[in-house]
Scaffold this active site. Sequence first.
Site, PDB file in Angstrom:
ATOM      1  N   ILE A  62       5.737   9.049   6.457  1.00 27.98           N
ATOM      2  CA  ILE A  62       6.326   7.997   7.303  1.00 27.98           C
ATOM      3  C   ILE A  62       7.785   7.760   6.907  1.00 27.98           C
ATOM      4  CG2 ILE A  62       4.106   6.847   7.635  1.00 27.98           C
ATOM      5  CD1 ILE A  62       5.242   4.601   5.755  1.00 27.98           C
ATOM      6  N   ASP A  63       8.184   8.291   5.733  1.00 31.27           N
ATOM      7  CA  ASP A  63       9.542   8.021   5.235  1.00 31.27           C
ATOM      8  C   ASP A  63      10.608   8.910   5.887  1.00 31.27           C
ATOM      9  OD1 ASP A  63       8.194   6.337   3.498  1.00 31.27           O
ATOM     10  OD2 ASP A  63       8.207   7.770   1.838  1.00 31.27           O
ATOM     11  N   GLY A 116       6.725  15.594  -2.825  1.00 31.93           N
ATOM     12  CA  GLY A 116       5.973  15.987  -4.018  1.00 31.93           C
ATOM     13  C   GLY A 116       5.024  17.131  -3.697  1.00 31.93           C
TER      14      GLY A 116
HETATM   15  O1  F6P Z   1       5.770   7.994   0.762  1.00 34.10           O
HETATM   16  C1  F6P Z   1       5.108   7.168   1.655  1.00 34.10           C
HETATM   17  C2  F6P Z   1       5.006   5.790   1.115  1.00 34.10           C
HETATM   18  O2  F6P Z   1       4.282   5.110   2.075  1.00 34.10           O
HETATM   19  C3  F6P Z   1       6.324   5.105   0.763  1.00 34.10           C
HETATM   20  O3  F6P Z   1       6.971   4.613   1.891  1.00 34.10           O
HETATM   21  C4  F6P Z   1       5.853   4.042  -0.191  1.00 34.10           C
HETATM   22  O4  F6P Z   1       6.868   3.716  -1.095  1.00 34.10           O
HETATM   23  C5  F6P Z   1       4.744   4.726  -0.914  1.00 34.10           C
HETATM   24  O5  F6P Z   1       4.267   5.745  -0.067  1.00 34.10           O
HETATM   25  C6  F6P Z   1       3.588   3.851  -1.323  1.00 34.10           C
HETATM   26  O6  F6P Z   1       2.668   4.677  -1.948  1.00 34.10           O
HETATM   27  P1  F6P Z   1       1.259   4.368  -2.593  1.00 34.10           P
HETATM   28  O7  F6P Z   1       0.241   4.871  -1.637  1.00 34.10           O
HETATM   29  O8  F6P Z   1       1.258   5.190  -3.830  1.00 34.10           O
HETATM   30  O9  F6P Z   1       1.173   2.913  -2.840  1.00 34.10           O
END
Ligand code: F6P
Length: 362
Positions: A141-142, A119
């Site tokens: 981390i993804d 994003g």
């Molecule tokens: O994109 C990183 C991540 O940690 C994903 O693995 C997870 O789905 C998401 O962010 C969780 O995001 P948030 O901080 O919006 O709960």
Amino acid sequence: MAKSVSQRVGILTSGGDAPGLNAAIRGVARAAIDVYGMTVIGFEHGYRGMIENRSRVLQPSEFSGILVQGGTILGTSREKPFKDKNWCDENGDPCAVERIKETYRDLALDCLVVLGGNGTNTTGYLLSQAGLNVIGLPKTIDNDIVETDITFGFHTALAVATDAIDRLHSTASSHNRVMVIEVMGHKAGWLGLYAGVAGGGDVVLLPEIPYDIDNIAAHLENRVKSGKTFSIVVVAEGARSKAEAAMDKKTFKKARQQMSGSIGYRVAHEIEEATGLESRVTVLGYLQRGGTPVAYDRVLATQFGTAAAKMLAEGDYGKMVALRDNRILGVPLELVAHRIKPVPLDHRMLETARDVGTCLGD
Ligand code: F6P
């Protein structure tokens, strides 16, 4: 001091935090200030800080000791200026992007460095189309950003997930249970796959390979027959069944909204129903994102940061810093925007997992 095209540079961290962000900020800023004589201006809480012009000139003292710290000294947010309707002008039209452009002009920036995931780099690209000079860094981390072999943050999350799987082994074994562990990864299975291989998961479920519960049940029952008293099932948060994979986007979204708990809970329930084996769930959650980065992420983030500073000095804008075949280089933001990188179905690590007897649910 080396000659530099950029003199005044903005920097922000955006999206979910990841270990290594501070190392990257330090890498960009130390090289930018000490090697090239630039002024570095930090924005608070991602793009929101630019919309509101909440910024400060970063002082060299701020970088002392942050290499090893998790989180981000700049703060972050999931602000998406091109979609944001909260900021409107006197005619009621969205103006978040205009405000960002204004801030950029008011602070007389030569370039904006954005540290983030898909994003963030997509917004970076759109801002570059809107006339700003932008350089992106790949953080998540993804590990799901295209055009780079790896993102910083991934290895730390992998170490945390692997440690958790190691710990689950002993309690699974004591109780003769199936232990389901749900890991992050968004719509990609990199974290699940690598943690599954590193931790010796018996079943690993990924978004890229829709699962059939009957195949999982058969695998777990075969383990019982062969004398194995427990099993470890690693579930990526984006994992889906074959039936779900056949649904259109809208139906799938609705089905997921109606699901009680996250996917790990559903898989554990399905396993109990299909096999009668007692199952327990651990959702690892934000532990994967918090805390001190492992050495690999510190080194990678530092290299990305200093490479970004060099690109700033050379005026090499509109690019994301990337690692490809062991080389650090800049790739056009245009190639990164609006895309994610799933695990390719012919990826060698999938073959590796299968070769050591891991069931991938298909
Ligand atoms: O994109 C990183 C991540 O940690 C994903 O693995 C997870 O789905 C998401 O962010 C969780 O995001 P948030 O901080 O919006 O709960």
